[in-house]
Design a protein around this motif. Structure first.
Motif, PDB file in Angstrom:
ATOM      1  N   ASN A   3       0.832  -1.203   0.000  1.00  0.00           N
ATOM      2  CA  ASN A   3       0.000   0.000   0.000  1.00  0.00           C
ATOM      3  C   ASN A   3       0.869   1.257   0.000  1.00  0.00           C
ATOM      4  OD1 ASN A   3      -2.381  -1.460   0.028  1.00  0.00           O
ATOM      5  ND2 ASN A   3      -2.576  -1.400   2.245  1.00  0.00           N
ATOM      6  N   LEU A   4       1.956   1.209   0.749  1.00  0.00           N
ATOM      7  CA  LEU A   4       2.875   2.346   0.784  1.00  0.00           C
ATOM      8  C   LEU A   4       3.528   2.543  -0.574  1.00  0.00           C
ATOM      9  CD1 LEU A   4       4.289   4.561   2.408  1.00  0.00           C
ATOM     10  CD2 LEU A   4       6.029   2.871   2.993  1.00  0.00           C
ATOM     11  N   GLN A   5       3.947   1.471  -1.208  1.00  0.00           N
ATOM     12  CA  GLN A   5       4.572   1.579  -2.527  1.00  0.00           C
ATOM     13  C   GLN A   5       3.599   2.193  -3.527  1.00  0.00           C
ATOM     14  OE1 GLN A   5       7.894   0.814  -2.195  1.00  0.00           O
ATOM     15  NE2 GLN A   5       7.049   0.400  -0.186  1.00  0.00           N
ATOM     16  N   THR A   6       2.336   1.810  -3.441  1.00  0.00           N
ATOM     17  CA  THR A   6       1.317   2.366  -4.337  1.00  0.00           C
ATOM     18  C   THR A   6       1.115   3.853  -4.065  1.00  0.00           C
ATOM     19  OG1 THR A   6       0.207   0.231  -4.480  1.00  0.00           O
ATOM     20  CG2 THR A   6      -1.094   2.171  -5.063  1.00  0.00           C
ATOM     21  N   ALA A   7       0.999   4.211  -2.797  1.00  0.00           N
ATOM     22  CA  ALA A   7       0.782   5.617  -2.434  1.00  0.00           C
ATOM     23  C   ALA A   7       1.960   6.476  -2.875  1.00  0.00           C
ATOM     24  CB  ALA A   7       0.570   5.745  -0.925  1.00  0.00           C
ATOM     25  N   CYS A   8       3.151   5.960  -2.754  1.00  0.00           N
ATOM     26  CA  CYS A   8       4.341   6.740  -3.096  1.00  0.00           C
ATOM     27  C   CYS A   8       4.560   6.818  -4.599  1.00  0.00           C
ATOM     28  CB  CYS A   8       5.568   6.147  -2.405  1.00  0.00           C
ATOM     29  SG  CYS A   8       5.565   6.412  -0.616  1.00  0.00           S
ATOM     30  N   GLY A   9       3.827   6.082  -5.363  1.00  0.00           N
ATOM     31  CA  GLY A   9       3.953   6.133  -6.811  1.00  0.00           C
ATOM     32  C   GLY A   9       2.797   6.841  -7.474  1.00  0.00           C
ATOM     33  N   THR A  10       2.092   7.737  -6.737  1.00  0.00           N
ATOM     34  CA  THR A  10       0.877   8.345  -7.265  1.00  0.00           C
ATOM     35  C   THR A  10       1.114   9.560  -8.139  1.00  0.00           C
ATOM     36  OG1 THR A  10       0.616   9.657  -5.255  1.00  0.00           O
ATOM     37  CG2 THR A  10      -0.550   7.547  -5.353  1.00  0.00           C
ATOM     38  N   VAL A  17      12.718   7.389   0.980  1.00  0.00           N
ATOM     39  CA  VAL A  17      13.751   7.192   1.993  1.00  0.00           C
ATOM     40  C   VAL A  17      13.664   5.773   2.518  1.00  0.00           C
ATOM     41  CG1 VAL A  17      12.318   8.040   3.903  1.00  0.00           C
ATOM     42  CG2 VAL A  17      14.782   8.128   4.107  1.00  0.00           C
ATOM     43  N   GLN A  18      14.799   5.151   2.792  1.00  0.00           N
ATOM     44  CA  GLN A  18      14.873   3.844   3.424  1.00  0.00           C
ATOM     45  C   GLN A  18      13.990   2.797   2.746  1.00  0.00           C
ATOM     46  OE1 GLN A  18      13.971   4.457   7.532  1.00  0.00           O
ATOM     47  NE2 GLN A  18      15.729   5.754   7.875  1.00  0.00           N
ATOM     48  N   GLN A  19      14.311   2.446   1.537  1.00  0.00           N
ATOM     49  CA  GLN A  19      13.587   1.417   0.792  1.00  0.00           C
ATOM     50  C   GLN A  19      12.079   1.666   0.772  1.00  0.00           C
ATOM     51  OE1 GLN A  19      14.785  -2.221   2.665  1.00  0.00           O
ATOM     52  NE2 GLN A  19      16.780  -2.176   1.707  1.00  0.00           N
ATOM     53  N   SER A  20      11.699   2.869   0.533  1.00  0.00           N
ATOM     54  CA  SER A  20      10.294   3.257   0.413  1.00  0.00           C
ATOM     55  C   SER A  20       9.503   3.026   1.699  1.00  0.00           C
ATOM     56  CB  SER A  20       9.621   2.529  -0.751  1.00  0.00           C
ATOM     57  OG  SER A  20      10.299   2.800  -1.940  1.00  0.00           O
ATOM     58  N   LEU A  21      10.134   3.261   2.841  1.00  0.00           N
ATOM     59  CA  LEU A  21       9.407   3.218   4.102  1.00  0.00           C
ATOM     60  C   LEU A  21       8.688   4.531   4.347  1.00  0.00           C
ATOM     61  CD1 LEU A  21      11.966   1.364   6.371  1.00  0.00           C
ATOM     62  CD2 LEU A  21       9.959   0.424   5.214  1.00  0.00           C
ATOM     63  N   ALA A  22       9.045   5.540   3.564  1.00  0.00           N
ATOM     64  CA  ALA A  22       8.374   6.833   3.645  1.00  0.00           C
ATOM     65  C   ALA A  22       8.646   7.597   2.361  1.00  0.00           C
ATOM     66  CB  ALA A  22       8.883   7.631   4.840  1.00  0.00           C
ATOM     67  N   CYS A  23       7.748   8.506   2.038  1.00  0.00           N
ATOM     68  CA  CYS A  23       7.980   9.373   0.893  1.00  0.00           C
ATOM     69  C   CYS A  23       7.190  10.654   1.063  1.00  0.00           C
ATOM     70  CB  CYS A  23       7.606   8.696  -0.421  1.00  0.00           C
ATOM     71  SG  CYS A  23       5.847   8.407  -0.658  1.00  0.00           S
ATOM     72  N   ALA A  24       7.654  11.682   0.401  1.00  0.00           N
ATOM     73  CA  ALA A  24       6.941  12.944   0.327  1.00  0.00           C
ATOM     74  C   ALA A  24       6.536  13.132  -1.129  1.00  0.00           C
ATOM     75  CB  ALA A  24       7.820  14.097   0.797  1.00  0.00           C
ATOM     76  N   VAL A  25       5.266  13.302  -1.371  1.00  0.00           N
ATOM     77  CA  VAL A  25       4.765  13.549  -2.719  1.00  0.00           C
ATOM     78  C   VAL A  25       4.391  15.026  -2.793  1.00  0.00           C
ATOM     79  CG1 VAL A  25       3.009  12.968  -4.429  1.00  0.00           C
ATOM     80  CG2 VAL A  25       3.936  11.173  -2.954  1.00  0.00           C
ATOM     81  N   ILE A  35       2.871  13.331   3.038  1.00  0.00           N
ATOM     82  CA  ILE A  35       3.861  12.368   3.517  1.00  0.00           C
ATOM     83  C   ILE A  35       3.165  11.041   3.756  1.00  0.00           C
ATOM     84  CG2 ILE A  35       5.446  11.782   5.392  1.00  0.00           C
ATOM     85  CD1 ILE A  35       5.842  14.811   5.780  1.00  0.00           C
ATOM     86  N   PHE A  36       3.733   9.999   3.179  1.00  0.00           N
ATOM     87  CA  PHE A  36       3.266   8.637   3.409  1.00  0.00           C
ATOM     88  C   PHE A  36       4.368   7.896   4.151  1.00  0.00           C
ATOM     89  CE2 PHE A  36       1.139  10.114  -0.418  1.00  0.00           C
ATOM     90  CZ  PHE A  36      -0.174   9.741  -0.180  1.00  0.00           C
ATOM     91  N   TYR A  37       3.979   7.057   5.102  1.00  0.00           N
ATOM     92  CA  TYR A  37       4.980   6.311   5.854  1.00  0.00           C
ATOM     93  C   TYR A  37       4.388   4.994   6.335  1.00  0.00           C
ATOM     94  CZ  TYR A  37       2.469   8.077   9.923  1.00  0.00           C
ATOM     95  OH  TYR A  37       1.497   8.376  10.832  1.00  0.00           O
ATOM     96  N   ALA A  38       5.280   4.059   6.613  1.00  0.00           N
ATOM     97  CA  ALA A  38       4.860   2.755   7.115  1.00  0.00           C
ATOM     98  C   ALA A  38       4.552   2.884   8.596  1.00  0.00           C
ATOM     99  CB  ALA A  38       5.971   1.729   6.892  1.00  0.00           C
ATOM    100  N   ALA A  39       3.318   2.623   8.964  1.00  0.00           N
ATOM    101  CA  ALA A  39       2.890   2.778  10.351  1.00  0.00           C
ATOM    102  C   ALA A  39       3.626   1.833  11.285  1.00  0.00           C
ATOM    103  CB  ALA A  39       1.380   2.562  10.464  1.00  0.00           C
ATOM    104  N   ASP A  40       4.085   0.708  10.781  1.00  0.00           N
ATOM    105  CA  ASP A  40       4.759  -0.262  11.632  1.00  0.00           C
ATOM    106  C   ASP A  40       6.281  -0.138  11.584  1.00  0.00           C
ATOM    107  OD1 ASP A  40       5.069  -1.152   9.065  1.00  0.00           O
ATOM    108  OD2 ASP A  40       4.512  -3.219   9.476  1.00  0.00           O
ATOM    109  N   ASP A  41       6.796   0.951  11.003  1.00  0.00           N
ATOM    110  CA  ASP A  41       8.235   1.173  10.921  1.00  0.00           C
ATOM    111  C   ASP A  41       8.730   1.745  12.240  1.00  0.00           C
ATOM    112  OD1 ASP A  41      10.846   1.714  10.139  1.00  0.00           O
ATOM    113  OD2 ASP A  41      10.297   3.543   9.070  1.00  0.00           O
TER     114      ASP A  41
END
Length: 82
Positions: A3-10, A17-25, A35-41
């Motif tokens: 889901n994070l990978q999809t959100a970061c590719g919008t 940053v850090q293997q797509s654990l977060a991104c700023a679009v 900002i999208f980020y992995a809640a369990d990171d």
């Protein structure tokens, strides 16, 4: 994770940053930054703070990706009369 990978590719200008654990679009047309980020990171807060810097206009060290994209956007939108 996916889901994070999809959100970061919008679309928009995206910083990963850090293997797509977060991104700023960044969307210059709307003047928004999401900002999208992995809640369990475990490093989530650090990832968010890092992405907030991109939202504020900071490029990565040695990169001008954001500055170049902003300059291009301004140039193209002046020509379009926006």
């Amino acid at each position: 994770f996916w889901n994070l990978q999809t959100a970061c590719g919008t679309g928009g200008l995206m910083f990963l940053v850090q293997q797509s654990l977060a991104c700023a679009v960044i969307n210059f047309n709307d003047m928004t930054c999401t900002i999208f980020y992995a809640a369990d990171d475990e490093s989530g807060l650090m990832s968010i703070e890092h992405e907030e810097l991109h939202c504020l206009g900071h490029d990565r060290i040695g990169s001008s990706q954001l500055a170049d994209a902003w300059a291009d956007w301004k140039l193209n939108n002046r020509r379009a009369g926006k």
